[in-house]
Design an enzyme around this catalytic site. Structure first.
Site, mmCIF file in Angstrom:
data_model
loop_
_atom_site.group_PDB
_atom_site.id
_atom_site.type_symbol
_atom_site.label_atom_id
_atom_site.label_comp_id
_atom_site.label_asym_id
_atom_site.label_seq_id
_atom_site.Cartn_x
_atom_site.Cartn_y
_atom_site.Cartn_z
ATOM 1 N N HIS A 67 0.808 -1.230 0.000
ATOM 2 C CA HIS A 67 0.000 0.000 0.000
ATOM 3 C C HIS A 67 0.838 1.276 0.000
ATOM 4 O O HIS A 67 0.304 2.352 -0.284
ATOM 5 C CB HIS A 67 -0.930 0.013 1.204
ATOM 6 C CG HIS A 67 -1.938 -1.086 1.203
ATOM 7 N ND1 HIS A 67 -3.128 -1.015 0.499
ATOM 8 C CD2 HIS A 67 -1.936 -2.301 1.811
ATOM 9 C CE1 HIS A 67 -3.813 -2.135 0.682
ATOM 10 N NE2 HIS A 67 -3.116 -2.928 1.469
ATOM 11 N N ALA A 142 -8.311 -2.857 8.946
ATOM 12 C CA ALA A 142 -8.034 -1.426 8.808
ATOM 13 C C ALA A 142 -8.679 -0.856 7.550
ATOM 14 O O ALA A 142 -8.033 -0.179 6.740
ATOM 15 C CB ALA A 142 -6.531 -1.187 8.804
ATOM 16 N N HIS A 143 -9.946 -1.163 7.348
ATOM 17 C CA HIS A 143 -10.751 -0.588 6.277
ATOM 18 C C HIS A 143 -11.988 0.032 6.914
ATOM 19 O O HIS A 143 -12.588 -0.576 7.809
ATOM 20 C CB HIS A 143 -11.168 -1.664 5.258
ATOM 21 C CG HIS A 143 -10.052 -2.249 4.482
ATOM 22 N ND1 HIS A 143 -9.810 -1.941 3.158
ATOM 23 C CD2 HIS A 143 -9.099 -3.153 4.834
ATOM 24 C CE1 HIS A 143 -8.760 -2.617 2.731
ATOM 25 N NE2 HIS A 143 -8.313 -3.364 3.730
ATOM 26 N N HIS A 197 -10.258 -10.900 3.532
ATOM 27 C CA HIS A 197 -11.143 -10.121 4.411
ATOM 28 C C HIS A 197 -12.548 -10.718 4.339
ATOM 29 O O HIS A 197 -13.522 -10.044 4.026
ATOM 30 C CB HIS A 197 -11.137 -8.656 3.995
ATOM 31 C CG HIS A 197 -9.878 -7.933 4.366
ATOM 32 N ND1 HIS A 197 -9.659 -7.401 5.621
ATOM 33 C CD2 HIS A 197 -8.757 -7.671 3.648
ATOM 34 C CE1 HIS A 197 -8.459 -6.831 5.648
ATOM 35 N NE2 HIS A 197 -7.897 -6.986 4.472
ATOM 36 N N ALA A 222 -7.436 -11.797 8.758
ATOM 37 C CA ALA A 222 -8.738 -11.274 8.326
ATOM 38 C C ALA A 222 -9.626 -12.347 7.711
ATOM 39 O O ALA A 222 -10.293 -12.144 6.708
ATOM 40 C CB ALA A 222 -8.558 -10.113 7.341
ATOM 41 N N ASP A 276 2.348 -6.204 2.368
ATOM 42 C CA ASP A 276 1.142 -5.509 2.824
ATOM 43 C C ASP A 276 1.548 -4.218 3.538
ATOM 44 O O ASP A 276 0.898 -3.772 4.493
ATOM 45 C CB ASP A 276 0.298 -6.397 3.745
ATOM 46 C CG ASP A 276 -1.111 -5.843 3.986
ATOM 47 O OD1 ASP A 276 -1.567 -4.996 3.181
ATOM 48 O OD2 ASP A 276 -1.737 -6.232 4.987
ATOM 49 N N ILE A 310 -4.473 -4.777 13.540
ATOM 50 C CA ILE A 310 -3.242 -4.514 12.803
ATOM 51 C C ILE A 310 -3.632 -3.782 11.520
ATOM 52 O O ILE A 310 -4.665 -4.072 10.917
ATOM 53 C CB ILE A 310 -2.511 -5.828 12.473
ATOM 54 C CG1 ILE A 310 -2.089 -6.551 13.754
ATOM 55 C CG2 ILE A 310 -1.280 -5.570 11.601
ATOM 56 C CD1 ILE A 310 -1.509 -7.930 13.510
ATOM 57 N N ALA A 311 -2.814 -2.833 11.105
ATOM 58 C CA ALA A 311 -3.136 -2.014 9.931
ATOM 59 C C ALA A 311 -2.016 -2.103 8.907
ATOM 60 O O ALA A 311 -1.235 -1.178 8.726
ATOM 61 C CB ALA A 311 -3.378 -0.566 10.344
ATOM 62 N N GLY A 312 -1.936 -3.250 8.246
ATOM 63 C CA GLY A 312 -0.835 -3.450 7.313
ATOM 64 C C GLY A 312 0.458 -3.692 8.072
ATOM 65 O O GLY A 312 0.463 -4.089 9.246
#
Length: 396
Positions: A67, A142-143, A197, A222, A276, A310-312
């Site tokens: 990302h 984290a979306h 996800h 996820a 990621d 966790i966010a990436g």
């Protein structure tokens, strides 16, 4: 992107340990002409332009899922940020990059795709991966949950079309309304359908694979855990030879034994190690954007500020390579296969990248043979990273 440590039409590397498809060889001579590998020879005593005794050369890394990096995000929709992110990962050995978006308003993600498409056409990126908004509210991580959408084929097609032929992969939850139809559509369009996800069960995941899904987005993360009477998506994705499974090997997302389970079941030929990574890759701790969200990075771990997910990651593929060998006891060939060969094959690029072979692009990563620390990176025959040893070369 193409600021070079050195540029040479001809260069020969000698003395290095080469990780080739046939195995690891010591002291062979690899010659580069222009952007391609021109020769790999053994048994000779002719010196090279660079003596790389004590170093190991592996094929350039291929990241299917990233990302951002260097403080920049692909989801910003700003070309300069995308260039900075790509450059950051290039300097860590990723010579082929797929830019991943994150959940946002459909029109905004389409705008981002248009910007990223220009960089694909310029040769900076190898394609676009849409992660979200077609994912499960219960596994969104984290979306932003309020921006999620069911994978209606018309909406999925809108994003694919916005990429102007450069959409490589779409992650979706197949159990959602329209999910299986979208998988079939993506397969017909030649775009990779990835299961991720998701709250999908085992039978629905099998249906998605039969419909054309060929990738598991960051397997284990996820998605429901394995239960003895409800194996869920993990077992379905692991056991099917048609599926390539992504793994994030940063020591945070997966326990080493879980990574070992995946390799024991799928093998390196079906495992693609990914980062990621979000914008903090290559940077320090702090607050960073991830699409419309803010991410707090502390001690190198990226989390939503409330600690809920966790966010990436802040991973780079040179660190994933090093960890895979030193911590997880993969062989050099297994690590190179998962970081280069397998993702290149998945993308349909195996004729030009993914292995050290004559005629392929000279995408090379040089590491210290003892520590496996990154030393230099070559992309398309040009050094893009290296110390003074790589600053001056002479023709063969």
């Amino acid at each position: 992107m193409e600021t070079n440590v050195s540029v040479a039409e001809h260069i020969a590397l000698a003395g290095a340990r080469l990780v080739l498809p046939v195995g690891v060889v010591e002291g062979d001579r690899l010659a580069v002409e222009g952007s391609r590998i021109a020769a790999i020879t053994s048994g000779g005593t002719e010196p090279g332009d660079l003596d790389l005794t004590g170093y190991t050369v592996v094929p350039g890394f291929v990241d299917l899922h990233v990302h951002g990096g260097g403080g920049a995000s692909y989801a910003s929709g700003i070309a300069e940020e995308a260039l900075r992110a790509a450059r950051t990962h290039l300097e860590h050995g990723t010579t082929t990059t797929i830019a991943s978006t994150v959940t946002g308003e459909i029109d905004e993600v389409a705008r981002q795709a248009a910007v990223l498409s220009e960089l694909v056409e310029d040769g900076v990126l190898a394609g676009i991966h849409f992660e979200g908004p077609f994912i499960s509210p219960g596994r969104c991580g984290a979306h932003r949950a309020d921006l999620l959408r069911d994978p209606d084929p018309a909406l999925v097609r809108k994003l694919v079309d916005a990429a102007r032929g450069h959409a490589r992969m779409v992650t979706l939850a197949p159990e959602l309304p329209g999910g299986l139809d979208s998988v079939r559509m993506l397969a017909d369009l030649g775009v990779i359908a990835a299961v991720g996800h998701t709250d999908s069960d085992y039978p629905t995941t099998l249906e998605a694979i039969d419909a054309g899904a060929t990738v598991a987005t960051h397997l284990f993360n996820a998605m429901p855990a394995i239960a003895h009477r409800a194996p869920g998506p993990i077992v379905a994705l692991l056991e099917d030879e048609r599926v390539t499974v992504e793994l994030i090997n940063d020591g945070v997302h997966l326990h080493p034994s879980v990574l070992g389970l995946a390799y024991g079941t799928a093998g390196a030929s079906r495992v693609a190690l990914i980062t990621d990574a979000m914008g903090a890759a290559g940077m320090g701790d702090g607050l960073y954007p991830l699409g419309p969200l803010q991410v707090q990075v502390k001690d190198g771990v990226a989390m939503l500020p409330d600690g809920s997910s966790i966010a990436g990651s802040t991973l780079t593929l040179d660190r994933a390579f090093q960890r895979s060998v030193q911590v997880d006891n993969l062989t050099l060939n297994q690590a190179a296969e998962s970081l280069s060969t397998t993702p290149a094959r998945l993308l349909g690029l195996a004729d030009s990248i993914g292995t050290l072979e004559i005629g392929k692009l000279a995408d090379l990563v040089v590491v210290d043979s003892g520590t496996l620390d990154l030393v230099a990176v070559m992309r398309h025959g040009r050094w893009v990273l290296g110390d003074e040893k790589f600053a001056v070369v002479r023709p063969v």
